[in-house]
Write a protein that holds these residues in place. Structure first.
Motif, PDB file in Angstrom:
ATOM      1  N   HIS A   1       0.858  -1.188   0.000  1.00 47.47           N
ATOM      2  CA  HIS A   1       0.000   0.000   0.000  1.00 47.47           C
ATOM      3  C   HIS A   1       0.895   1.240   0.000  1.00 47.47           C
ATOM      4  O   HIS A   1       1.677   1.436   0.929  1.00 47.47           O
ATOM      5  N   GLU A   2       0.764   2.065  -1.015  1.00 56.76           N
ATOM      6  CA  GLU A   2       1.597   3.270  -1.124  1.00 56.76           C
ATOM      7  C   GLU A   2       0.692   4.498  -1.244  1.00 56.76           C
ATOM      8  O   GLU A   2      -0.224   4.526  -2.058  1.00 56.76           O
ATOM      9  N   ALA A   3       1.007   5.519  -0.432  1.00 56.14           N
ATOM     10  CA  ALA A   3       0.160   6.717  -0.403  1.00 56.14           C
ATOM     11  C   ALA A   3       0.234   7.522  -1.701  1.00 56.14           C
ATOM     12  O   ALA A   3      -0.772   8.064  -2.161  1.00 56.14           O
TER      13      ALA A   3
ATOM     14  N   GLY B   1       9.535   6.597  -2.939  1.00 59.76           N
ATOM     15  CA  GLY B   1       9.708   7.442  -1.745  1.00 59.76           C
ATOM     16  C   GLY B   1      10.802   8.461  -1.930  1.00 59.76           C
ATOM     17  O   GLY B   1      10.789   9.244  -2.876  1.00 59.76           O
ATOM     18  N   ARG B   2      11.782   8.430  -1.051  1.00 53.12           N
ATOM     19  CA  ARG B   2      12.874   9.404  -1.113  1.00 53.12           C
ATOM     20  C   ARG B   2      13.925   9.046  -2.171  1.00 53.12           C
ATOM     21  O   ARG B   2      14.899   9.776  -2.341  1.00 53.12           O
ATOM     22  N   ALA B   3      13.737   7.930  -2.859  1.00 53.21           N
ATOM     23  CA  ALA B   3      14.624   7.556  -3.984  1.00 53.21           C
ATOM     24  C   ALA B   3      13.725   7.322  -5.190  1.00 53.21           C
ATOM     25  O   ALA B   3      13.496   6.191  -5.598  1.00 53.21           O
TER      26      ALA B   3
ATOM     27  N   THR C   1      20.441  12.732  -6.748  1.00 56.98           N
ATOM     28  CA  THR C   1      21.434  11.723  -7.134  1.00 56.98           C
ATOM     29  C   THR C   1      21.600  10.715  -6.010  1.00 56.98           C
ATOM     30  O   THR C   1      21.772  11.092  -4.849  1.00 56.98           O
ATOM     31  N   HIS C   2      21.566   9.442  -6.339  1.00 57.76           N
ATOM     32  CA  HIS C   2      21.795   8.386  -5.351  1.00 57.76           C
ATOM     33  C   HIS C   2      23.016   7.576  -5.762  1.00 57.76           C
ATOM     34  O   HIS C   2      23.075   7.066  -6.884  1.00 57.76           O
ATOM     35  N   ALA C   3      23.971   7.468  -4.855  1.00 52.95           N
ATOM     36  CA  ALA C   3      25.154   6.654  -5.103  1.00 52.95           C
ATOM     37  C   ALA C   3      25.099   5.423  -4.202  1.00 52.95           C
ATOM     38  O   ALA C   3      24.615   5.497  -3.071  1.00 52.95           O
TER      39      ALA C   3
ATOM     40  N   TRP D   1       8.197  10.307  10.584  1.00 55.18           N
ATOM     41  CA  TRP D   1       7.092  11.180  11.004  1.00 55.18           C
ATOM     42  C   TRP D   1       5.735  10.529  10.717  1.00 55.18           C
ATOM     43  O   TRP D   1       4.791  10.712  11.475  1.00 55.18           O
ATOM     44  N   GLU D   2       5.650   9.735   9.663  1.00 52.48           N
ATOM     45  CA  GLU D   2       4.400   9.050   9.352  1.00 52.48           C
ATOM     46  C   GLU D   2       4.197   7.847  10.279  1.00 52.48           C
ATOM     47  O   GLU D   2       3.080   7.567  10.698  1.00 52.48           O
ATOM     48  N   ALA D   3       5.281   7.144  10.580  1.00 51.43           N
ATOM     49  CA  ALA D   3       5.168   6.002  11.504  1.00 51.43           C
ATOM     50  C   ALA D   3       4.635   6.485  12.848  1.00 51.43           C
ATOM     51  O   ALA D   3       3.762   5.853  13.457  1.00 51.43           O
TER      52      ALA D   3
ATOM     53  N   GLY E   1      12.285   0.851   7.512  1.00 53.57           N
ATOM     54  CA  GLY E   1      12.606   2.220   7.094  1.00 53.57           C
ATOM     55  C   GLY E   1      14.058   2.503   7.398  1.00 53.57           C
ATOM     56  O   GLY E   1      14.634   1.925   8.336  1.00 53.57           O
ATOM     57  N   ASP E   2      14.654   3.406   6.636  1.00 53.65           N
ATOM     58  CA  ASP E   2      16.079   3.700   6.812  1.00 53.65           C
ATOM     59  C   ASP E   2      16.397   4.142   8.238  1.00 53.65           C
ATOM     60  O   ASP E   2      17.488   3.885   8.762  1.00 53.65           O
ATOM     61  N   TRP E   3      15.436   4.778   8.899  1.00 54.56           N
ATOM     62  CA  TRP E   3      15.645   5.316  10.255  1.00 54.56           C
ATOM     63  C   TRP E   3      15.692   4.214  11.307  1.00 54.56           C
ATOM     64  O   TRP E   3      16.047   4.487  12.457  1.00 54.56           O
TER      65      TRP E   3
HETATM   66  C1  LIG Z   1      18.014  13.847  -2.262  1.00 54.77           C
HETATM   67  C2  LIG Z   1      18.415  12.552  -1.589  1.00 54.77           C
HETATM   68  C3  LIG Z   1      19.638  11.976  -1.890  1.00 54.77           C
HETATM   69  C4  LIG Z   1      19.999  10.774  -1.287  1.00 54.77           C
HETATM   70  N1  LIG Z   1      21.184  10.198  -1.646  1.00 54.77           N
HETATM   71  C5  LIG Z   1      21.430   8.936  -1.240  1.00 54.77           C
HETATM   72  C6  LIG Z   1      22.568   8.240  -1.746  1.00 54.77           C
HETATM   73  O1  LIG Z   1      23.358   8.778  -2.512  1.00 54.77           O
HETATM   74  N2  LIG Z   1      22.755   6.943  -1.354  1.00 54.77           N
HETATM   75  C7  LIG Z   1      21.890   6.309  -0.514  1.00 54.77           C
HETATM   76  O2  LIG Z   1      22.085   5.129  -0.224  1.00 54.77           O
HETATM   77  N3  LIG Z   1      20.832   6.974   0.035  1.00 54.77           N
HETATM   78  C8  LIG Z   1      20.573   8.251  -0.326  1.00 54.77           C
HETATM   79  N4  LIG Z   1      19.479   8.912   0.167  1.00 54.77           N
HETATM   80  C9  LIG Z   1      18.686   8.272   1.223  1.00 54.77           C
HETATM   81  C10 LIG Z   1      17.682   7.267   0.646  1.00 54.77           C
HETATM   82  O3  LIG Z   1      16.933   7.842  -0.400  1.00 54.77           O
HETATM   83  C11 LIG Z   1      16.740   6.842   1.764  1.00 54.77           C
HETATM   84  O4  LIG Z   1      17.502   6.375   2.864  1.00 54.77           O
HETATM   85  C12 LIG Z   1      15.777   5.738   1.352  1.00 54.77           C
HETATM   86  O5  LIG Z   1      15.213   5.985   0.086  1.00 54.77           O
HETATM   87  C13 LIG Z   1      14.685   5.631   2.400  1.00 54.77           C
HETATM   88  O6  LIG Z   1      13.785   4.619   2.033  1.00 54.77           O
HETATM   89  P1  LIG Z   1      12.582   4.234   2.995  1.00 54.77           P
HETATM   90  O7  LIG Z   1      11.802   3.206   2.267  1.00 54.77           O
HETATM   91  O8  LIG Z   1      13.098   3.925   4.343  1.00 54.77           O
HETATM   92  O9  LIG Z   1      11.707   5.558   3.186  1.00 54.77           O
HETATM   93  P2  LIG Z   1      10.909   6.409   2.111  1.00 54.77           P
HETATM   94  O10 LIG Z   1      11.669   6.474   0.856  1.00 54.77           O
HETATM   95  O11 LIG Z   1      10.540   7.681   2.762  1.00 54.77           O
HETATM   96  O12 LIG Z   1       9.600   5.549   1.808  1.00 54.77           O
HETATM   97  C14 LIG Z   1       8.418   5.651   2.544  1.00 54.77           C
HETATM   98  C15 LIG Z   1       7.239   5.479   1.607  1.00 54.77           C
HETATM   99  O13 LIG Z   1       6.040   5.497   2.384  1.00 54.77           O
HETATM  100  C16 LIG Z   1       5.075   6.268   1.695  1.00 54.77           C
HETATM  101  N5  LIG Z   1       4.127   6.751   2.704  1.00 54.77           N
HETATM  102  C17 LIG Z   1       4.283   7.793   3.559  1.00 54.77           C
HETATM  103  N6  LIG Z   1       3.219   7.887   4.372  1.00 54.77           N
HETATM  104  C18 LIG Z   1       2.387   6.878   4.013  1.00 54.77           C
HETATM  105  C19 LIG Z   1       1.125   6.439   4.517  1.00 54.77           C
HETATM  106  N7  LIG Z   1       0.523   7.045   5.543  1.00 54.77           N
HETATM  107  N8  LIG Z   1       0.536   5.368   3.934  1.00 54.77           N
HETATM  108  C20 LIG Z   1       1.139   4.719   2.892  1.00 54.77           C
HETATM  109  N9  LIG Z   1       2.337   5.092   2.403  1.00 54.77           N
HETATM  110  C21 LIG Z   1       2.954   6.158   2.957  1.00 54.77           C
HETATM  111  C22 LIG Z   1       5.888   7.362   1.026  1.00 54.77           C
HETATM  112  O14 LIG Z   1       5.154   7.944  -0.042  1.00 54.77           O
HETATM  113  C23 LIG Z   1       7.119   6.592   0.573  1.00 54.77           C
HETATM  114  O15 LIG Z   1       6.955   6.034  -0.711  1.00 54.77           O
HETATM  115  C24 LIG Z   1      19.122  10.144  -0.360  1.00 54.77           C
HETATM  116  C25 LIG Z   1      17.905  10.739  -0.042  1.00 54.77           C
HETATM  117  C26 LIG Z   1      17.536  11.931  -0.652  1.00 54.77           C
HETATM  118  C27 LIG Z   1      16.204  12.537  -0.319  1.00 54.77           C
END
Ligand SMILES: Cc1cc2nc3c(=O)[nH]c(=O)nc-3n(C[C@H](O)[C@H](O)[C@H](O)COP(=O)(O)OP(=O)(O)OC[C@H]3O[C@@H](n4cnc5c(N)ncnc54)[C@H](O)[C@@H]3O)c2cc1C
Length: 403
Positions: A29-31, A37-39, A50-52, A248-250, A377-379
């Motif tokens: 389920h994706e909002a 998300g952040r990638a 840019t993501h490396a 923050w959403e969690a 989550g990454d956090w």
């Molecule tokens: C500009 C930028 C550059 C970066 N560069 C790098 C890099 O070079 N190398 C690297 O390894 N990492 C990099 N990162 C970090 C990396 O992008 C993140 O650590 C990773 O994408 C986090 O993934 P996640 O799934 O934990 O969280 P998120 O990507 O935040 O995914 C959470 C998902 O939940 C969805 N969501 C939110 N609320 C709800 C809800 N209530 N119900 C349903 N869905 C919901 C969101 O839409 C999102 O799709 C970078 C991040 C950014 C922003």
């Protein structure tokens, strides 16, 4: 026996794949209207930033291989990262791995024998302190290597960045191949998100977009239902939930959950530029730009830990960055035209790109928040910084935790 994965970022995608691999029916389920998300890719296909991925990011590389996307990731600078120091105009290639420093011309700016010892000490487990304070006796090495590394890897200014988290990174990048840096050749859409979604669908997972979780109904020690706006999904006895949401959403859907509340922004400037040729990835010291990715059709600038820069208008940022890019192009003989006139530029400001990895950052909560609900989550990464790698590991760990 359905596994509901909430959140279609990298953590959620990895969790959904892991649950499918374990033979469980999966609903993701994706909002938003798209995953990543952040990638992610923006609607016009531009990456949000840019993501490396490093060789040390074994889970991230494994994930990209699993979904058949790894062949789209290229190593743009196998001979060391080209870095231009704007303070004195010196240009050199820098090996990210200490194993490459046996060559004098691959050493970082400011490296000395004493500096190597200081880095070794920094890599040892020990008390947490601000990296800037720990390296205060080595200002040239701090400026030339440690600070760019901390900002890129921890997305946190050195004055507050945790030496303990940096130590974990340093211990990782030392091994053979660990510091090889890869970027997506075409972009995060075609080289990460789309292959991951395709792999999930091939595996029979259901993917629901525009499905924002509003709340979790809890009964005793288990989640009883998920509330999505108008829809309520009741959870049967064997059903499980992986919450793969940003912190923050969690905390919003599970009030009281201890999550990181301080985040750091990343600014990306995307310049349109005609031209084909090899993908390049170059660094700048002492400027606005930190890293510059050159791909056919576009040049992308990354500014991490961009507390001040994220507040600036693009009209101010673009000419400054373009001037630095032209200096880079000249210093390293990049092919093609690099005109004085600033090309069209778009700024993407991710204000909560990652948690701030400060000294004394609190440990994440237990993975298994309820009997049938786990957090990803990454956090949720306790040791390393919040990255794609951390997100993949967290997603897989959440599925394992639910058994
Ligand atoms: C500009 C930028 C550059 C970066 N560069 C790098 C890099 O070079 N190398 C690297 O390894 N990492 C990099 N990162 C970090 C990396 O992008 C993140 O650590 C990773 O994408 C986090 O993934 P996640 O799934 O934990 O969280 P998120 O990507 O935040 O995914 C959470 C998902 O939940 C969805 N969501 C939110 N609320 C709800 C809800 N209530 N119900 C349903 N869905 C919901 C969101 O839409 C999102 O799709 C970078 C991040 C950014 C922003």
């Amino acid at each position: 026996m359905t596994t509901h994965v909430v959140g279609g970022g990298v953590a959620g995608l990895a969790a959904a794949l892991a649950a499918r691999a374990a033979g469980q029916p999966v609903v993701l389920h994706e909002a938003a209207g798209s995953a990543g998300g952040r990638a992610r890719a923006l609607p016009d296909g531009t990456d949000n930033g840019t993501h490396a991925v490093l060789g040390a990011n074994r889970a991230a590389v494994g994930f990209l291989k699993e979904v058949g996307a790894w062949s789209g990731w290229v190593e743009p600078e196998p001979d060391g990262l080209p870095v231009l120091d704007l303070a004195d105009g010196s240009a050199r290639r820098v090996a990210l791995s200490p194993l490459g420093w046996w060559r004098g011309d691959r050493r970082p700016h400011g490296l000395s024998a004493r500096g190597v010892m200081a880095l070794l000490r920094l890599a040892l487990p020990g008390a947490d302190a601000a990296v800037g304070a720990r390296m205060a006796g080595h200002p040239a090495l701090l400026r030339g290597f440690v600070e760019p590394l901390v900002i890129a890897a921890l997305n946190t200014p050195v004055t507050e960045a945790s030496s303990r988290r940096l130590a974990a990174v340093l211990r990782r990048v030392g091994g053979p191949g660990a510091a090889r840096l890869h970027v997506a050749r075409s972009g995060l859409g075609p080289d990460l998100v789309e292959p991951a979604l395709a792999a999930l669908r091939r595996g029979g997972a259901e993917v629901r977009f525009s499905a924002r979780l509003r709340g979790v109904e809890v009964e005793g020690e288990r989640a009883a239902a998920l509330q999505f706006g108008g829809e309520r999904v009741a959870l049967g006895d064997g059903d499980r939930v992986v919450l793969a949401l940003p912190p923050w959403e969690a905390a919003r859907v599970m009030p009281g959950l201890p999550v990181p509340v301080e985040h750091a922004p990343i600014l990306n400037l995307h310049f349109a530029r005609e031209g084909a040729g090899a993908v390049r990835f170059l660094g700048v010291l002492g400027g606005l730009c930190q890293w510059v990715l050159v791909r056919p059709g576009a040049v992308a600038v990354t500014v991490s830990a961009a507390d001040a820069e994220a507040g600036e208008p693009v009209e101010v940022l673009a000419p400054r960055a373009w001037g630095e890019i032209r200096a880079l192009a000249s210093a390293f003989g990049l092919p093609g035209e690099w005109p004085v006139e600033v090309p069209g530029c778009r700024a993407v400001k991710e204000r909560r790109a990652t948690p701030r990895h400060v000294v004394g950052q609190a440990a994440p909560p237990d993975v298994r928040a309820l009997r049938n609900l786990a957090l990803a989550g990454d956090w949720m990464e306790p040791v390393l910084p919040a990255t794609i790698d951390a997100a993949v590991r967290s997603g897989r760990r959440a599925v394992r935790a639910l058994g």
